[in-house]
Motif scaffolding. Structure first.
Motif, PDB file in Angstrom:
ATOM      1  N   GLU A 103       0.824  -1.198   0.000  1.00 57.75           N
ATOM      2  CA  GLU A 103       0.000   0.000   0.000  1.00 57.75           C
ATOM      3  C   GLU A 103       0.869   1.263   0.000  1.00 57.75           C
ATOM      4  OE1 GLU A 103      -1.580  -3.179   2.839  1.00 57.75           O
ATOM      5  OE2 GLU A 103       0.268  -1.982   2.644  1.00 57.75           O
ATOM      6  N   GLU A 378     -15.585   6.350   3.540  1.00 56.22           N
ATOM      7  CA  GLU A 378     -14.245   5.807   3.307  1.00 56.22           C
ATOM      8  C   GLU A 378     -13.274   6.811   2.722  1.00 56.22           C
ATOM      9  OE1 GLU A 378     -14.718   3.541  -0.932  1.00 56.22           O
ATOM     10  OE2 GLU A 378     -15.984   2.823   0.716  1.00 56.22           O
ATOM     11  N   THR A 419     -12.511  -3.616   3.583  1.00 52.03           N
ATOM     12  CA  THR A 419     -11.913  -4.275   2.428  1.00 52.03           C
ATOM     13  C   THR A 419     -10.515  -3.742   2.140  1.00 52.03           C
ATOM     14  OG1 THR A 419     -12.806  -2.640   0.889  1.00 52.03           O
ATOM     15  CG2 THR A 419     -14.210  -4.542   1.412  1.00 52.03           C
ATOM     16  N   ARG A 421      -9.556  -2.403  -0.543  1.00 54.35           N
ATOM     17  CA  ARG A 421      -9.718  -1.125  -1.245  1.00 54.35           C
ATOM     18  C   ARG A 421      -9.903   0.021  -0.254  1.00 54.35           C
ATOM     19  NH1 ARG A 421     -13.936   1.979  -2.628  1.00 54.35           N
ATOM     20  NH2 ARG A 421     -15.373   0.464  -1.719  1.00 54.35           N
ATOM     21  N   ARG A 424      -6.615   0.735   1.546  1.00 54.75           N
ATOM     22  CA  ARG A 424      -5.671   1.506   0.722  1.00 54.75           C
ATOM     23  C   ARG A 424      -6.010   2.991   0.751  1.00 54.75           C
ATOM     24  NH1 ARG A 424      -2.200  -1.192  -2.685  1.00 54.75           N
ATOM     25  NH2 ARG A 424      -2.441  -3.465  -2.687  1.00 54.75           N
ATOM     26  N   LYS A 425      -7.294   3.305   0.726  1.00 53.50           N
ATOM     27  CA  LYS A 425      -7.693   4.712   0.806  1.00 53.50           C
ATOM     28  C   LYS A 425      -7.244   5.325   2.124  1.00 53.50           C
ATOM     29  CE  LYS A 425     -11.757   4.879  -2.219  1.00 53.50           C
ATOM     30  NZ  LYS A 425     -13.172   5.304  -2.303  1.00 53.50           N
TER      31      LYS A 425
END
Length: 487
Positions: A103, A378, A419, A421, A424-425
């Motif tokens: 990441e 998110e 998740t 995803r 990573r954010k």
């Protein structure tokens, strides 16, 4: 130097579960549950090391050592969250790879102190009183405060962790007692910038609107923009020289600063909320003024450091009524809801210190992350660690990589799954967007630069401290405010 003159230190777990603080709040005592985890994990580390033919120290430095701690913690956790690590990860390095990742990690809250001037030589409370209570103060340097300088900072953040980009944030206090000045922050940035592959560091500028006249505040802010090229402003509404604090939505102080910053063209404001500073008025750590300030200054971007977390309360599901919404994350959410600030708003929740605290309690961690994801979304959560006050942030990174919110809590409270995803954010993509960072460009620059080469070489024979920086008991915290400087 032989072992006779330098005895081996007591073993430290790679995941720091002991009681400590960042010097801004009273530490919680270590619970019986966590004591059992620490004792049991160390026993299992001994057994696993023997099974693999390794020394205990080498085992604890490995991913298998970290996996052993997380799996032990799972055994005493509730039903809300857990660390998704296979049992075989305790002795199988391939299975322990779940703690590794690629990441983009952008830590928006890091710290170190300066030792170039005697800011600690005063009868007033300073950060030095806190630092001298920590294990790291005995790191072996001739002057104890050198254990917290920029050299240690660079090692703990950029060698001992997977952090790629960081913000060196400003600290509380007027210039005479402040542990780091803007020129000292800039020197650290310059040192990092001299390495190929930079930039790796951004800096904040402290603003003290109640300790200076409006004209002095304007002049300070103008100089920090023009001369020192700061990336954001730092505000501590809870800290003022007279101990009274100020509100973020006060037109004479908080809003004055925000509007002046916008006029100067720097719209990011990192605001300390939560973690009440002992000796100051706790009301000003409350995030209840965040919503009104965000509504009054819609062009500003407010990064709420610590997300309003208050260690005196236990984080549960969101409740907008009564005392449960007067402190902590609930108070931040309530303030935003009451002022119409939602998932596309101008407020971001930052995880410095709060994640380090709740990762020891997966059920509480599930509520904190779940609430923030439901109410802010998110795209409005930022990764921060408060390093180096807790040592290297690598254990916090590993914990977040492996953490999951249980299906039961997802169904009961409407929390989303955590998740890859979303992670990573939070780890860096959200911060990159806020600070205008081109992630692809940074990745290319860092791919084989000096830091990455040194980190790769260092990882072949790592020497992480596993130290926990911070007062571990109430007595040690009170040492932060005793009327004496370091010796």
């Amino acid at each position: 130097m032989g072992s006779k003159t330098l005895p081996e230190e007591p073993p430290r777990l790679p995941i720091k579960l002991g009681s400590t603080t960042n010097g801004e709040y009273e530490p919680r005592p270590v619970s019986d549950r966590i004591r059992w985890v620490m004792r049991t994990a160390l026993e299992r580390a001994d057994a696993n090391a023997r099974r693999l033919g390794m020394s205990r120290r080498s085992f604890l430095r490995s991913s298998c050592g970290a996996a052993t701690v997380f799996l032990t913690l799972n055994e005493v956790s509730g039903c809300g969250g857990r660390y998704a690590i296979p049992e075989e990860a305790q002795t199988d390095p391939a299975a322990a790879n779940v703690l590794e990742g690629d990441e983009f990690i952008f830590d928006v809250q890091t710290h170190h102190v300066s030792t170039d001037r005697p800011w600690w030589k005063t009868s007033r409370p300073t950060l030095a009183n806190f630092l001298l209570t920590t294990p790291q103060a005995n790191c072996g340097r001739s002057e104890k405060l050198e254990c917290f300088d920029r050299d240690v900072f660079l090692k703990e953040v950029f060698l001992d962790s997977d952090t790629q980009l960081a913000v060196l944030s400003a600290l509380w206090g007027t210039d005479d007692i402040n542990a780091i000045h803007i020129d000292e922050e800039a020197l650290t940035r310059k040192r990092v910038a001299q390495m190929e592959g930079s930039p790796r560091l951004r800096i904040h500028g402290i603003v003290l609107p109640k300790d200076e006249s409006p004209q002095q505040t304007r002049e300070r802010m103008h100089a920090m923009k023009e001369r020192w090229k700061i990336s954001a402003w730092k505000l501590y509404p809870v800290w003022t020289g007279d101990g009274t604090g100020y509100r973020l939505d006060d037109p004479a102080t908080g809003l004055f600063t925000i509007r002046e910053g916008l006029r100067l063209g720097i719209k990011i404001f990192a605001v300390h909320k939560g973690l009440p500073l002992p000796g100051n008025q706790g009301a000003f750590t409350s995030p209840i003024d965040v919503g009104p300030a965000a509504k009054a200054a819609p062009d500003a971007t407010l990064l709420i450091y610590h997300s309003g977390y208050d260690p005196s309360i236990h984080e549960g599901p969101y409740d907008a009524s009564g005392r449960s919404a007067e402190k902590g994350v609930n108070a931040l959410i309530r303030s935003l809801e009451e002022n119409g600030i939602g998932k596309r708003g101008n407020v971001y929740a930052e995880l410095g210190s709060i994640w380090r605290e709740v990762m020891k309690d997966p059920e509480q961690a599930a509520h904190v992350l779940g609430k923030l994801l439901v109410h802010l979304g998110e795209d409005r959560i930022l990764w921060g660690t408060d390093a180096i006050w807790y040592g290297s942030p690598q254990d916090q990174i590993q914990a977040f990589r492996a953490f999951e919110i249980s299906p039961e809590f997802q169904e009961r409270y409407g929390y989303p799954a955590l998740t890859p995803r979303i992670k990573r954010k939070i780890f860096g993509l959200n911060g990159a967007r806020v600070y205008g960072v081109d992630v692809d460009e940074i990745r290319r620059a860092h791919a084989n630069d000096a830091v990455m080469r040194e980190r790769t070489e260092y990882r072949n024979d790592p020497n992480p401290s596993f130290r926990t920086y911070g007062p571990r008991t109430r007595r040690e915290l009170l040492g932060l405010f005793r009327d004496e400087g370091p010796v």
